[in-house]
Motif scaffolding. Structure first.
Motif, PDB file in Angstrom:
ATOM      1  N   ILE A  32       4.018 -12.507   1.708  1.00 59.88           N
ATOM      2  CA  ILE A  32       5.127 -12.215   2.614  1.00 59.88           C
ATOM      3  C   ILE A  32       5.561 -10.780   2.314  1.00 59.88           C
ATOM      4  O   ILE A  32       6.077 -10.489   1.237  1.00 59.88           O
ATOM      5  CB  ILE A  32       6.297 -13.199   2.419  1.00 59.88           C
ATOM      6  CG1 ILE A  32       5.798 -14.637   2.656  1.00 59.88           C
ATOM      7  CG2 ILE A  32       7.461 -12.852   3.346  1.00 59.88           C
ATOM      8  CD1 ILE A  32       6.855 -15.704   2.499  1.00 59.88           C
ATOM      9  N   LEU A  33       5.290  -9.896   3.258  1.00 63.82           N
ATOM     10  CA  LEU A  33       5.562  -8.473   3.057  1.00 63.82           C
ATOM     11  C   LEU A  33       6.741  -8.043   3.916  1.00 63.82           C
ATOM     12  O   LEU A  33       6.783  -8.327   5.114  1.00 63.82           O
ATOM     13  CB  LEU A  33       4.344  -7.635   3.455  1.00 63.82           C
ATOM     14  CG  LEU A  33       4.583  -6.118   3.383  1.00 63.82           C
ATOM     15  CD1 LEU A  33       4.500  -5.624   1.949  1.00 63.82           C
ATOM     16  CD2 LEU A  33       3.610  -5.365   4.266  1.00 63.82           C
ATOM     17  N   ALA A  34       7.705  -7.356   3.309  1.00 60.94           N
ATOM     18  CA  ALA A  34       8.811  -6.789   4.079  1.00 60.94           C
ATOM     19  C   ALA A  34       8.513  -5.324   4.360  1.00 60.94           C
ATOM     20  O   ALA A  34       8.164  -4.579   3.453  1.00 60.94           O
ATOM     21  CB  ALA A  34      10.114  -6.921   3.304  1.00 60.94           C
ATOM     22  N   ILE A  35       8.626  -4.927   5.616  1.00 59.51           N
ATOM     23  CA  ILE A  35       8.529  -3.519   5.990  1.00 59.51           C
ATOM     24  C   ILE A  35       9.952  -3.037   6.223  1.00 59.51           C
ATOM     25  O   ILE A  35      10.631  -3.497   7.133  1.00 59.51           O
ATOM     26  CB  ILE A  35       7.674  -3.334   7.258  1.00 59.51           C
ATOM     27  CG1 ILE A  35       6.240  -3.828   7.006  1.00 59.51           C
ATOM     28  CG2 ILE A  35       7.674  -1.871   7.703  1.00 59.51           C
ATOM     29  CD1 ILE A  35       5.297  -3.654   8.195  1.00 59.51           C
ATOM     30  N   MET A  36      10.401  -2.130   5.345  1.00 60.73           N
ATOM     31  CA  MET A  36      11.787  -1.649   5.431  1.00 60.73           C
ATOM     32  C   MET A  36      11.791  -0.191   5.858  1.00 60.73           C
ATOM     33  O   MET A  36      10.756   0.462   5.883  1.00 60.73           O
ATOM     34  CB  MET A  36      12.456  -1.763   4.060  1.00 60.73           C
ATOM     35  CG  MET A  36      12.454  -3.148   3.488  1.00 60.73           C
ATOM     36  SD  MET A  36      13.443  -3.202   1.984  1.00 60.73           S
ATOM     37  CE  MET A  36      15.095  -2.977   2.670  1.00 60.73           C
ATOM     38  N   GLY A  37      12.986   0.330   6.091  1.00 60.76           N
ATOM     39  CA  GLY A  37      13.100   1.742   6.421  1.00 60.76           C
ATOM     40  C   GLY A  37      14.197   1.950   7.447  1.00 60.76           C
ATOM     41  O   GLY A  37      14.622   1.007   8.114  1.00 60.76           O
ATOM     42  N   PRO A  38      14.645   3.206   7.557  1.00 55.05           N
ATOM     43  CA  PRO A  38      15.733   3.500   8.487  1.00 55.05           C
ATOM     44  C   PRO A  38      15.318   3.258   9.942  1.00 55.05           C
ATOM     45  O   PRO A  38      14.127   3.184  10.242  1.00 55.05           O
ATOM     46  CB  PRO A  38      16.032   4.982   8.258  1.00 55.05           C
ATOM     47  CG  PRO A  38      15.113   5.466   7.206  1.00 55.05           C
ATOM     48  CD  PRO A  38      14.167   4.383   6.834  1.00 55.05           C
ATOM     49  N   SER A  39      16.319   3.161  10.779  1.00 56.28           N
ATOM     50  CA  SER A  39      16.081   2.977  12.203  1.00 56.28           C
ATOM     51  C   SER A  39      15.291   4.173  12.750  1.00 56.28           C
ATOM     52  O   SER A  39      15.559   5.311  12.401  1.00 56.28           O
ATOM     53  CB  SER A  39      17.446   2.851  12.879  1.00 56.28           C
ATOM     54  OG  SER A  39      17.296   2.938  14.249  1.00 56.28           O
ATOM     55  N   GLY A  40      14.283   3.870  13.555  1.00 50.89           N
ATOM     56  CA  GLY A  40      13.486   4.943  14.145  1.00 50.89           C
ATOM     57  C   GLY A  40      12.378   5.458  13.252  1.00 50.89           C
ATOM     58  O   GLY A  40      11.666   6.404  13.606  1.00 50.89           O
ATOM     59  N   SER A  41      12.193   4.856  12.074  1.00 52.37           N
ATOM     60  CA  SER A  41      11.186   5.369  11.138  1.00 52.37           C
ATOM     61  C   SER A  41       9.764   4.961  11.519  1.00 52.37           C
ATOM     62  O   SER A  41       8.805   5.527  10.998  1.00 52.37           O
ATOM     63  CB  SER A  41      11.502   4.900   9.713  1.00 52.37           C
ATOM     64  OG  SER A  41      11.584   3.491   9.667  1.00 52.37           O
ATOM     65  N   GLY A  42       9.631   3.957  12.403  1.00 50.69           N
ATOM     66  CA  GLY A  42       8.291   3.550  12.845  1.00 50.69           C
ATOM     67  C   GLY A  42       7.901   2.132  12.448  1.00 50.69           C
ATOM     68  O   GLY A  42       6.747   1.738  12.603  1.00 50.69           O
ATOM     69  N   LYS A  43       8.861   1.339  11.960  1.00 51.96           N
ATOM     70  CA  LYS A  43       8.573  -0.029  11.497  1.00 51.96           C
ATOM     71  C   LYS A  43       7.971  -0.891  12.608  1.00 51.96           C
ATOM     72  O   LYS A  43       6.938  -1.523  12.424  1.00 51.96           O
ATOM     73  CB  LYS A  43       9.854  -0.704  10.976  1.00 51.96           C
ATOM     74  CG  LYS A  43      10.559   0.030   9.867  1.00 51.96           C
ATOM     75  CD  LYS A  43      11.778  -0.733   9.373  1.00 51.96           C
ATOM     76  CE  LYS A  43      12.901  -0.872  10.400  1.00 51.96           C
ATOM     77  NZ  LYS A  43      13.515   0.417  10.780  1.00 51.96           N
ATOM     78  N   SER A  44       8.666  -0.907  13.756  1.00 53.57           N
ATOM     79  CA  SER A  44       8.194  -1.765  14.853  1.00 53.57           C
ATOM     80  C   SER A  44       6.849  -1.288  15.376  1.00 53.57           C
ATOM     81  O   SER A  44       5.966  -2.096  15.682  1.00 53.57           O
ATOM     82  CB  SER A  44       9.209  -1.784  15.998  1.00 53.57           C
ATOM     83  OG  SER A  44      10.404  -2.393  15.558  1.00 53.57           O
ATOM     84  N   THR A  45       6.683   0.028  15.462  1.00 55.90           N
ATOM     85  CA  THR A  45       5.407   0.573  15.941  1.00 55.90           C
ATOM     86  C   THR A  45       4.277   0.164  14.994  1.00 55.90           C
ATOM     87  O   THR A  45       3.199  -0.230  15.446  1.00 55.90           O
ATOM     88  CB  THR A  45       5.502   2.110  16.044  1.00 55.90           C
ATOM     89  OG1 THR A  45       6.665   2.444  16.805  1.00 55.90           O
ATOM     90  CG2 THR A  45       4.278   2.689  16.724  1.00 55.90           C
ATOM     91  N   LEU A  46       4.540   0.197  13.704  1.00 55.34           N
ATOM     92  CA  LEU A  46       3.523  -0.219  12.731  1.00 55.34           C
ATOM     93  C   LEU A  46       3.184  -1.696  12.922  1.00 55.34           C
ATOM     94  O   LEU A  46       2.010  -2.083  12.936  1.00 55.34           O
ATOM     95  CB  LEU A  46       4.031   0.042  11.309  1.00 55.34           C
ATOM     96  CG  LEU A  46       3.113  -0.382  10.159  1.00 55.34           C
ATOM     97  CD1 LEU A  46       1.744   0.285  10.271  1.00 55.34           C
ATOM     98  CD2 LEU A  46       3.746  -0.059   8.799  1.00 55.34           C
ATOM     99  N   LEU A  47       4.221  -2.511  13.083  1.00 63.54           N
ATOM    100  CA  LEU A  47       3.987  -3.939  13.308  1.00 63.54           C
ATOM    101  C   LEU A  47       3.172  -4.161  14.588  1.00 63.54           C
ATOM    102  O   LEU A  47       2.216  -4.945  14.603  1.00 63.54           O
ATOM    103  CB  LEU A  47       5.325  -4.681  13.385  1.00 63.54           C
ATOM    104  CG  LEU A  47       5.265  -6.200  13.599  1.00 63.54           C
ATOM    105  CD1 LEU A  47       6.237  -6.915  12.677  1.00 63.54           C
ATOM    106  CD2 LEU A  47       5.573  -6.574  15.037  1.00 63.54           C
TER     107      LEU A  47
END
Ligand SMILES: Nc1ncnc2c1ncn2[C@@H]1O[C@H](COP(=O)(O)OP(=O)(O)O)[C@@H](O)[C@H]1O
Ligand SMILES: [Mg+2]
Lengths: 226, 174
Positions: A32-47
């Motif tokens: 179970i991996l959490a992808i964290m980071g500020p808003s707009g950093s690219g988390k959703s795009t990576l997912l």
């Protein structure tokens, strides 16, 4: 341990806006991996790139040895349907369908007959503490209940990887943690790999490990020995 | 708040007299609680005894402030180790962590990396508490939550500080 899904130097731009600038991450089976980071950093795009929803401009995405980025859209779409599950911030249940039909939907879309699909959907209602809500429409569910229905829908096909993008983002803390508790419990029982995008540390703490996304790149902290 | 390590850190910038160290300590880390001269000199003589600083030259005259202190390799190694190691993820670490960040910026060290290390130590502790919460009784869960909320507050501070490092660097560098 075996890596089940991986991004290698993935780049992606929305027109002129770069969202990922060489993002790499590898997730082990059952992790179970959490992808964290500020808003707009690219988390959703990576997912979205990992899940084969977006195709990277450069770099590779590998799932189970398959180059996802090299697949045609129809192949990526069956991969998403058959091997992946999804939960988003707003459950996105179909309002015209009952909760049970919503949960059964991914099975029906995969060609499972209604007679088999509905009982499999019902089983999740007991499992996630949703007994008695099977016939409700989404408008008749609380936020937490709707998100648990969305979780059931994400898990009903017994996916290899569950992608969850801010699954508790619209919930209050207590309700959000109940959803996470159920999500982690179900994933562990099933051996499902989970990729969880969140900017909230208390939600990320349900994962086995976290990575930070900054400016479209992934920063993995050195692992701290337990 | 570790006075000896903070003074050592200040000495790593340049050799200084006790008076200068006290002035900088009070300005950056004192927060309305100035360091007594007595403590400055007793700390410096302990650091000298332990080989972490040496006295470079003694001006003529009398009084304790004739001495100029220089950090040794042993002292510099100690500062390095202190700065690189995450603070135990307990609540109320702000002052220590704050001192580390300011010193790291003064010394042109990778403050952002220290914050990252601290973040991952915090998250590691938060995972342990979350596991206790999932496995334990309601009492365990509530106690774990108390810790979790404090750690979360620290993490927010870490994020905010991380986002303002450039501005802070300008303010603390001369
Ligand atoms: N559909 C889109 N069109 C244009 N730009 C987008 C779109 N989606 C995201 N972006 C931009 O891409 C960057 C990364 O976005 P995103 O992956 O959504 O970040 P996060 O999930 O970390 O908040 C941001 O600069 C965002 O503005
Ligand atoms: Mg997002």
């Amino acid at each position: 341990m075996t890596v089940v899904i991986e991004a290698r130097d993935v780049e992606f731009a929305f027109g002129q806006t770069p969202a990922l600038r060489g993002a790499s991450v590898a997730v082990e089976a059952g992790e179970i991996l959490a992808i964290m980071g500020p808003s707009g950093s690219g988390k959703s795009t990576l997912l979205h790139c990992l899940a084969g929803i977006l195709v990277p401009d450069a770099g590779e995405v590998l799932f189970d040895g398959i180059r996802v980025d090299a697949l045609a859209e129809t192949q990526r779409s069956s991969l998403r349907r058959d091997r992946f599950g999804f939960v988003f911030q707003f459950g996105q249940l179909v309002p015209e369908l009952t909760a049970a039909e919503n949960v059964a939907l991914p099975l029906l879309l995969s060609g499972v007959h209604r007679k088999q699909a509905l009982p499999r959907a019902y089983a999740w209602f007991a499992r996630l503490g949703l007994d008695g809500l099977e016939q409700r429409r989404s408008g008749e569910l609380s936020g937490g209940q709707a998100q648990r229905v969305a979780l059931a829908r994400g898990m009903v096909t017994e996916p290899q990887v569950l992608f969850a993008d801010e699954p508790t983002g619209a919930l209050d803390s207590l309700t959000g943690e109940q959803v996470m508790d159920l999500l982690v419990g179900a994933a562990r029982e099933q051996g499902t790999t989970v990729i969880l995008v969140t900017h909230e540390p208390r939600i990320a703490a349900y994962a086995d490990r976290e990575v930070m996304v900054r400016d479209g790149r992934v920063n993995a902290p050195d692992r701290i020995a337990s | 708040m570790s006075v000896p390590l903070t003074l050592l850190g200040l000495l790593e910038r340049e050799p200084s007299h006790g008076y200068d160290l006290k002035r900088d300590y009070d300005a950056f880390f004192g927060r309305g609680k100035p360091l007594p001269f007595g403590q400055v000199y007793s700390t410096l003589s302990r650091l000298a005894r332990d080989g972490k600083v040496v006295i470079s030259d003694v001006a003529p005259g009398s009084g304790p402030d004739r001495k100029r202190y220089v950090i040794t390799d042993v002292g510099a190694t100690e500062v390095e180790q202190w700065l690189t190691q995450p603070v135990d993820p307990e609540p109320h670490l702000q002052t220590v962590l704050f001192a580390k960040v300011v010193l790291a910026l003064m010394l042109d060290r990778p403050a952002a990396e220290y914050l990252d290390t601290q973040r991952s130590a915090h998250l590691h502790r938060m995972r342990e508490l979350t596991e206790i919460k999932r496995a334990g009784s309601l009492v365990d869960a509530l106690l774990a939550d108390h810790g979790l909320y404090h750690l979360e507050a620290d993490l927010r501070w870490i994020e905010m500080t991380g986002a303002r490092l450039d501005a802070l660097r300008k303010e603390v560098r001369r």
